[in-house]
Design a protein around this motif. Structure first.
Motif, PDB file in Angstrom:
ATOM      1  N   ASN A  33      58.461  28.693  -0.535  1.00 57.27           N
ATOM      2  CA  ASN A  33      57.019  28.659  -0.752  1.00 57.27           C
ATOM      3  C   ASN A  33      56.431  27.461   0.000  1.00 57.27           C
ATOM      4  OD1 ASN A  33      54.439  28.993  -1.693  1.00 57.27           O
ATOM      5  ND2 ASN A  33      54.928  28.691  -3.858  1.00 57.27           N
ATOM      6  N   PRO A  34      56.324  27.515   1.329  1.00 59.34           N
ATOM      7  CA  PRO A  34      55.848  26.353   2.087  1.00 59.34           C
ATOM      8  C   PRO A  34      54.392  25.988   1.825  1.00 59.34           C
ATOM      9  CG  PRO A  34      56.094  28.219   3.534  1.00 59.34           C
ATOM     10  CD  PRO A  34      56.648  28.620   2.193  1.00 59.34           C
ATOM     11  N   ALA A  35      53.561  26.956   1.447  1.00 56.61           N
ATOM     12  CA  ALA A  35      52.154  26.672   1.155  1.00 56.61           C
ATOM     13  C   ALA A  35      51.955  26.168  -0.273  1.00 56.61           C
ATOM     14  CB  ALA A  35      51.302  27.910   1.391  1.00 56.61           C
ATOM     15  N   MET A  36      52.996  26.222  -1.095  1.00 63.46           N
ATOM     16  CA  MET A  36      52.976  25.755  -2.485  1.00 63.46           C
ATOM     17  C   MET A  36      51.861  26.423  -3.297  1.00 63.46           C
ATOM     18  SD  MET A  36      54.120  21.817  -2.204  1.00 63.46           S
ATOM     19  CE  MET A  36      53.299  21.284  -0.723  1.00 63.46           C
ATOM     20  N   THR A  37      51.730  27.717  -3.138  1.00 63.97           N
ATOM     21  CA  THR A  37      50.738  28.470  -3.902  1.00 63.97           C
ATOM     22  C   THR A  37      51.407  29.126  -5.102  1.00 63.97           C
ATOM     23  OG1 THR A  37      51.103  30.419  -2.547  1.00 63.97           O
ATOM     24  CG2 THR A  37      49.324  28.954  -1.884  1.00 63.97           C
ATOM     25  N   PRO A  38      50.803  29.011  -6.300  1.00 64.65           N
ATOM     26  CA  PRO A  38      51.415  29.636  -7.471  1.00 64.65           C
ATOM     27  C   PRO A  38      51.299  31.157  -7.439  1.00 64.65           C
ATOM     28  CG  PRO A  38      49.375  28.537  -8.085  1.00 64.65           C
ATOM     29  CD  PRO A  38      49.627  28.223  -6.645  1.00 64.65           C
ATOM     30  N   ALA A 118      43.659  21.648   0.012  1.00 66.49           N
ATOM     31  CA  ALA A 118      43.383  22.375  -1.235  1.00 66.49           C
ATOM     32  C   ALA A 118      43.059  23.836  -0.992  1.00 66.49           C
ATOM     33  CB  ALA A 118      42.246  21.696  -1.983  1.00 66.49           C
ATOM     34  N   GLY A 119      42.501  24.181   0.163  1.00 69.88           N
ATOM     35  CA  GLY A 119      42.161  25.564   0.466  1.00 69.88           C
ATOM     36  C   GLY A 119      43.320  26.345   1.053  1.00 69.88           C
ATOM     37  N   ASN A 120      44.502  25.759   1.027  1.00 69.97           N
ATOM     38  CA  ASN A 120      45.716  26.378   1.562  1.00 69.97           C
ATOM     39  C   ASN A 120      45.639  26.647   3.047  1.00 69.97           C
ATOM     40  OD1 ASN A 120      47.029  26.310  -0.895  1.00 69.97           O
ATOM     41  ND2 ASN A 120      46.141  28.265  -1.520  1.00 69.97           N
ATOM     42  N   ASN A 121      44.833  25.883   3.772  1.00 74.13           N
ATOM     43  CA  ASN A 121      44.835  25.973   5.216  1.00 74.13           C
ATOM     44  C   ASN A 121      45.893  25.012   5.723  1.00 74.13           C
ATOM     45  OD1 ASN A 121      42.669  27.771   5.333  1.00 74.13           O
ATOM     46  ND2 ASN A 121      41.197  26.099   5.175  1.00 74.13           N
ATOM     47  N   ILE A 122      46.710  25.459   6.633  1.00 73.12           N
ATOM     48  CA  ILE A 122      47.808  24.636   7.130  1.00 73.12           C
ATOM     49  C   ILE A 122      47.438  24.130   8.507  1.00 73.12           C
ATOM     50  CG2 ILE A 122      50.236  24.642   7.798  1.00 73.12           C
ATOM     51  CD1 ILE A 122      50.644  26.839   5.729  1.00 73.12           C
ATOM     52  N   SER A 123      47.598  22.841   8.709  1.00 77.08           N
ATOM     53  CA  SER A 123      47.353  22.261  10.022  1.00 77.08           C
ATOM     54  C   SER A 123      48.583  21.474  10.431  1.00 77.08           C
ATOM     55  CB  SER A 123      46.121  21.339   9.987  1.00 77.08           C
ATOM     56  OG  SER A 123      46.354  20.260   9.108  1.00 77.08           O
ATOM     57  N   THR A 124      48.797  21.401  11.712  1.00 77.99           N
ATOM     58  CA  THR A 124      49.929  20.630  12.213  1.00 77.99           C
ATOM     59  C   THR A 124      49.402  19.414  12.926  1.00 77.99           C
ATOM     60  OG1 THR A 124      49.996  21.869  14.267  1.00 77.99           O
ATOM     61  CG2 THR A 124      51.421  22.639  12.468  1.00 77.99           C
TER      62      THR A 124
END
Length: 128
Positions: A33-38, A118-124
């Motif tokens: 679960n890389p985005a850590m969303t329940p 917090a919005g589950n947007n992933i940035s590198t």
């Protein structure tokens, strides 16, 4: 006559050796679960290839070590975990003395990080 010239003009010989090493590591990682969303956790696998080259020189009391390495990471889901390329370069010098040792090290490593807001947007990003 030739023997006398060789004796008079001899210099201190250098006892130096060079060693080189090439390595490559291949591995696979799985993150559940890389985005850590329940809700709706989605897994991702990463395939890593890490080649490296090191050159070490020994000169009497001095040791010089230099090298470079790369980490190539390929992801099964680019949206959750982007693929990355991370180079590393280093150079070390070490001198042995009667009282101990003295050395200088330098290293440049570019590593990628993943930030989840917090919005589950992933940035590198890239850090040195």
């Amino acid at each position: 006559m030739m023997l006398a010239a060789l004796i008079l003009f001899t210099e201190k010989g250098w006892a130096e050796t060079w060693q080189q090493a090439v390595t490559a590591r291949v591995s696979t990682e799985y993150d559940t679960n890389p985005a850590m969303t329940p809700s709706n956790p989605e897994g991702v696998s990463r395939h890593l290839f890490e080649p490296s080259y090191t050159l070490t020189g020994n000169f009497d009391r001095d040791v010089v070590k230099t090298g470079l390495a790369f980490q190539f990471a390929r992801s099964s889901n680019e949206a959750l975990s982007p693929s990355r390329n991370s180079p590393t370069v280093f150079m070390d010098w070490l001198r042995q003395t009667e009282a101990g040792e003295f050395g200088i090290s330098s290293k440049y490593a570019e590593t990628s990080t993943r930030n989840v807001d917090a919005g589950n947007n992933i940035s590198t990003g890239s850090t040195d």
